[in-house]
Motif scaffolding. Structure first.
Motif: not given
Lengths: 453, 453
Positions: B75-84, B192-210
């Motif tokens: 990623g290029l905006t820090g969305g997946a960076m983990g902190g303390a 809700l599929t469209a709602l999850l797309i682009g939600s940057e891990g703030t709503l849930g974790v995608v574990v499979e995609a069709t």
């Protein structure tokens, strides 16, 4: 006028835009499903502006008055039908095309603009709005958005969701919300534009839409009208066309029961060289080459077919498909259903429809958008009310679609008529989640209560 | 291992899938933005299965432990960076392609599948997964979904949202939710599929995609590499190509500052017949005819251009564009930005970038996906930390994009780096609404806290 206290406030705020005309209220009880609500709505607001919609919703919130958003009333699942004690909020008179930008390939429209009228207005630009529900001549863009309308061109050109960049929406409390972008791309926060599309008036009222336009395909389309000995053969040919990676703009399949009624209606029965029909139309620069490939595949599948690039002859081939609804309506009362399955399951779904029809002793003529797996089984019956055995058969049909990896509605929505099957498809946890999201938009539950959820 | 009580529970449930290896934790602090969080995360879960993800989230909920979903970390905006104090939950090792259905033109994949690897696996089918972020060789489908990734082909083939039919998602409390369909169409309830797309891990974790697949374009692509006296001329030519209703698969614009650095990097400076570059690639059956029309338009706009259908020569033209990031990275530290504007505003946005660069005395080489109005201005600076004046200039640039009807992020997302500008684009009421929706999915606020919202 009834003595409901909200009506005085609505009259003060909206003047002539508020109507309690009995004829109008009677019409607002129903839609094109042929069904109607038991009671008569309190009143109807013919909004002329965003401000009218805001005023109506503010007053509705204050009085906890249920609101039914409505466009042209052409829905097929009861989503816009108003009942006793409800306020119908129509955006059908908000009909301005506010902007057409050829450079940005977009248009900004009010929700009451008729789908086909937008495309007529766009003709000089060489651009078009792709969603093309069968109701395109009479349905509004706002209604198309409320149901995420599809149509014949979806496999190639996408559904309404792919054609909307941004929305202005009024929430239950009267707040105006601008969602989405004028840009092709944009990932700022949650995609609430997509969430609103297909929400059937349960989250808010669409009062303006920025829609994406596409260049009209160049050249003349090529059209094939093909007759097959059976619908199974027609389905196999359509699957082979997809498997060959051809992308027809239109690929419509008509089963035996439907074709017999259509041909009788058109007085063409004696001339038909088969009992099921497949209509294929290709477009763009390689329309003819693609159609020639499709024709060869059809011949391999024992189809009797003609290919044309002549407009009149193409129109005669399309006329068979266009006669579907008139032919059914001439024969009986009709419940138009709308399941979708993965394309590979089309033959299995057609077999399930036939089996259910036989078991319930019902005629279920079916047309399918074969390019995307969306089927419209039509239940024919007599009288105004859908008989219980038709609902029982429809229920079995929905379950068959879900079992085949499909859905109980491809493009018409849930409305009131499919509510009872919603949980079977979504499951209880997702239904709870959806209801909680609705409550964020509409904490008092006044937006289209009893629809969808 | 630190004494956090959640760690014992996680170790018991996940065994070797839990890591506190300092090197891994250090890597998880950062992403491809070049930035990193101040602290070090508690631990990282390398999920191997849906059950691992569910177990991790159940324990996180129990302990109110913040969770940072992560794919390949590109990623290029820090969305997946983990902190303390945070648990990083990586799906990068869930790399199975579970199904490819040629008949249904879809694939079912685990989230850790690399974008380009899916396309390699699809080659025998003649189908492809269209989203093609520049990171396609290293980014995961899960990450593409989390950011609604775009890429070079979007104007013609759409963004990730258009390419996803259904998702399995694990919510904060460990509930597994199946969203969407295997069908092309489907309007059962809220999307809700469209709602999850682009939600940057703030709503849930995608574990499979069709995911939806498209037939590969037939024939050879045609490629044009065009040099112009100025970026304004190149932008005018690209607008004219769009106005002529040509739909190139690729249309990339490189401004003067960027081209000078690229040509120096490639040691081609002396041979370039212009100071700005436009790369155009058409595909499909009419690739050559469309490219010839585009070439004529380029010549009318004083472009010096060559057209080829030869693969090697086309590759040399593409190499100029591909050298963009290596050339910038060789020169300085880079902050890659990502605004999008309506296509008609491309010249105005390029002018704004130049003006902001001059005023702040910064070099801002820019590449744009000219077909869809998405620009990547790159801020060059020295040292590891983004200097305050670069952020000030970036802020002005975001505001200019919003003023022009655009957005502060076309395809990279908001993450941590653009949070402070989010309200300027969405407005306070929409931001409140978005936060309320997030709270429905994640009432404890443990999903990627501090990102986006």
């Amino acid at each position: 006028m009834s003595g409901h206290p909200a009506l005085t406030a609505l009259r003060d705020a909206l003047g002539d835009a508020l109507s309690t005309d009995p004829t109008e209220l009677e019409a607002a009880r129903g839609d094109y499903s042929g069904q109607r609500r038991a009671g008569v709505p309190l009143a109807i607001v013919h909004a002329r502006s965003i401000e009218d919609v805001q005023a109506a919703l503010r007053i509705a919130t204050e009085h906890q008055l249920p609101v039914v958003p409505r466009g042209a009333g052409t829905g097929l699942t009861g989503g816009a039908m108003g009942g006793a004690g409800e306020l119908v909020l129509s955006t059908a008179r908000m009909t301005r095309i506010l902007e057409v930008s050829a450079a940005d390939q977009l248009a900004v429209v009010e929700p009451g603009v008729i789908n086909a009228e937008l495309n007529t207005a766009l003709e000089p630009t060489g651009l078009f709005f792709a969603p093309d529900p069968a109701s395109r001549a009479i349905s509004t863009i706002g209604g198309n958005i409320a149901t995420n309308a599809g149509g014949l061109l979806c496999a190639k050109y996408g559904v309404t969701r792919e054609a909307v960049l941004g929305l202005k929406v009024v929430l239950a409390d009267g707040t105006l919300m601008e969602l989405g972008h004028r840009t092709v791309k944009g990932v700022t926060g949650l995609d609430l534009t997509a969430l609103l599309i297909g929400s059937e008036g349960t989250l808010g009222v669409v009062v303006e839409a920025t829609v994406r336009l596409l260049p009209l395909p160049s050249g003349s389309p090529a059209t094939i009208g093909a007759y097959f000995p059976s619908v199974a053969g027609a389905a196999a040919a359509s699957a082979a066309i997809t498997a060959a990676h051809l992308r027809p703009a239109v690929m419509e399949l008509i089963d035996e029961v439907a074709l017999a009624r259509i041909l009788a209606h058109l007085e063409l029965s004696e001339r038909a060289p088969g009992s099921a029909y497949l209509l294929v139309q290709t477009d763009g620069a390689s329309a003819l080459a693609e159609a020639e490939q499709a024709l060869a595949i059809i011949h391999e599948h024992d189809g009797a077919a003609a290919l044309t690039t002549d407009a009149d002859e193409g129109e005669r081939m399309l006329a068979v498909r266009r006669a579907f609804h008139p032919a059914m309506a001439a024969a009986a009362t009709v419940l138009i259903e709308d399941v979708a399955v993965p394309r590979s399951a089309l033959p299995a779904m057609l077999a399930a429809i036939r089996e259910i029809g036989a078991r319930y002793d019902l005629e279920i003529p079916t047309v399918a958008h074969a390019g995307d797996g969306n089927l419209h089984p039509n239940f024919l019956f007599t009288g105004d009310e859908v008989p219980p055995q038709v609902w029982d058969a429809a229920g079995e049909l929905f379950r068959a679609a879900i079992r085949l990896g499909g859905t109980l509605t491809g493009e018409h929505g849930v409305g009131t008529l499919k509510r009872r099957w919603l949980e079977e498809e979504l499951g209880a946890p997702q239904l709870r989640l959806q209801r909680s999201i609705k409550a964020v938009f509409d904490p008092l539950g006044i937006m289209n209560p009893g629809k969808v959820f």
